[in-house]
Scaffold this motif. Structure first.
Motif, mmCIF file in Angstrom:
data_model
loop_
_atom_site.group_PDB
_atom_site.id
_atom_site.type_symbol
_atom_site.label_atom_id
_atom_site.label_comp_id
_atom_site.label_asym_id
_atom_site.label_seq_id
_atom_site.Cartn_x
_atom_site.Cartn_y
_atom_site.Cartn_z
ATOM 1 N N GLY A 1 0.767 -1.231 0.000
ATOM 2 C CA GLY A 1 0.000 0.000 0.000
ATOM 3 C C GLY A 1 0.800 1.284 0.000
ATOM 4 O O GLY A 1 0.224 2.369 -0.049
ATOM 5 N N SER B 1 -3.086 11.207 1.646
ATOM 6 C CA SER B 1 -3.418 10.026 2.454
ATOM 7 C C SER B 1 -2.977 8.751 1.753
ATOM 8 O O SER B 1 -2.892 8.698 0.522
ATOM 9 C CB SER B 1 -4.933 9.954 2.683
ATOM 10 N N ARG C 1 -3.318 4.213 2.618
ATOM 11 C CA ARG C 1 -3.700 3.139 3.527
ATOM 12 C C ARG C 1 -2.791 1.950 3.300
ATOM 13 O O ARG C 1 -2.730 1.422 2.188
ATOM 14 C CB ARG C 1 -5.156 2.717 3.348
ATOM 15 N N SER D 1 -1.555 -1.998 4.264
ATOM 16 C CA SER D 1 -2.127 -3.273 4.685
ATOM 17 C C SER D 1 -1.015 -4.227 5.072
ATOM 18 O O SER D 1 0.081 -4.176 4.511
ATOM 19 C CB SER D 1 -2.943 -3.894 3.557
ATOM 20 N N PHE E 1 -2.969 9.263 12.039
ATOM 21 C CA PHE E 1 -2.943 7.857 11.631
ATOM 22 C C PHE E 1 -3.970 7.071 12.433
ATOM 23 O O PHE E 1 -4.207 7.361 13.615
ATOM 24 C CB PHE E 1 -1.564 7.245 11.873
ATOM 25 N N THR E 2 -4.541 6.039 11.798
ATOM 26 C CA THR E 2 -5.481 5.159 12.468
ATOM 27 C C THR E 2 -5.146 3.722 12.133
ATOM 28 O O THR E 2 -5.085 3.359 10.949
ATOM 29 C CB THR E 2 -6.922 5.460 12.050
ATOM 30 N N SER F 1 -6.224 -0.290 12.345
ATOM 31 C CA SER F 1 -7.422 -1.109 12.463
ATOM 32 C C SER F 1 -7.088 -2.516 11.975
ATOM 33 O O SER F 1 -5.992 -2.761 11.471
ATOM 34 C CB SER F 1 -8.573 -0.511 11.651
ATOM 35 N N TYR G 1 -4.388 -2.778 9.170
ATOM 36 C CA TYR G 1 -4.331 -1.607 8.288
ATOM 37 C C TYR G 1 -3.755 -0.408 9.040
ATOM 38 O O TYR G 1 -3.846 -0.318 10.263
ATOM 39 C CB TYR G 1 -5.723 -1.248 7.781
ATOM 40 N N LEU G 2 -3.195 0.501 8.281
ATOM 41 C CA LEU G 2 -2.777 1.790 8.825
ATOM 42 C C LEU G 2 -3.261 2.872 7.866
ATOM 43 O O LEU G 2 -2.732 3.002 6.759
ATOM 44 C CB LEU G 2 -1.263 1.862 9.001
ATOM 45 N N GLN G 3 -4.276 3.587 8.281
ATOM 46 C CA GLN G 3 -4.769 4.720 7.500
ATOM 47 C C GLN G 3 -3.964 5.948 7.896
ATOM 48 O O GLN G 3 -3.941 6.322 9.073
ATOM 49 C CB GLN G 3 -6.253 4.952 7.775
ATOM 50 N N ASN H 1 -3.376 9.908 7.236
ATOM 51 C CA ASN H 1 -3.914 11.155 6.689
ATOM 52 C C ASN H 1 -2.992 12.316 7.037
ATOM 53 O O ASN H 1 -2.139 12.210 7.919
ATOM 54 C CB ASN H 1 -5.306 11.413 7.265
#
Length: 118
Positions: free
Chosen positions: A8, A17, A19, A21, A68-69, A71, A80-82, A84
């Motif tokens: 990703g 942004s 994301r 994986s 960062f988020t 999940s 995952y690492l989102q 932004n």
């Protein structure tokens, strides 16, 4: 040993942004807190974020809090690492692993390169 496979990454402009994986085996994913780490140019590998194996408790490095988020999808054994509001200082190779690293035979994969530049 169990390989972790990150994907990703890419080139993105500041403020953009991405994301990331990370696919892991069930034995690693289900029994451990999972985390993201990064290694920037000339720096040691550093902790970025973690998520506990049960529930959804998370923790972040101060430098990425609010941007960062982390999940996970338990059915896919994927973390995952989102990311932004990316900044040039976020440029690094990003890796996932257990927290602490190496549990249940998990070893470092090749990571995924994130470059933030205009």
């Amino acid at each position: 040993q169990v390989q972790l496979v990150e994907s990703g990454g890419g080139l993105v402009q500041p403020g953009g942004s991405l994301r990331l994986s990370c696919a892991a085996s069930g034995s690693v994913f289900n029994n451990n807190a999972m985390g993201w780490y990064r290694q920037g140019p000339g720096n040691q590998r550093a902790f970025v974020a973690l998520i506990l194996s049960r529930g959804s408790t998370t923790n972040y490095a101060d430098s990425v809090k609010g941007r960062f988020t982390i999940s996970k999808d338990n059915a896919k054994n994927t973390v995952y690492l989102q990311m932004n509001s990316l900044k040039p200082e976020d440029t690094a190779v990003y890796y996932c692993n257990t927290v602490p690293p190496g549990r249940n035979g998990a070893y470092w994969g090749q990571g995924t390169q994130v470059t933030v530049s205009s």
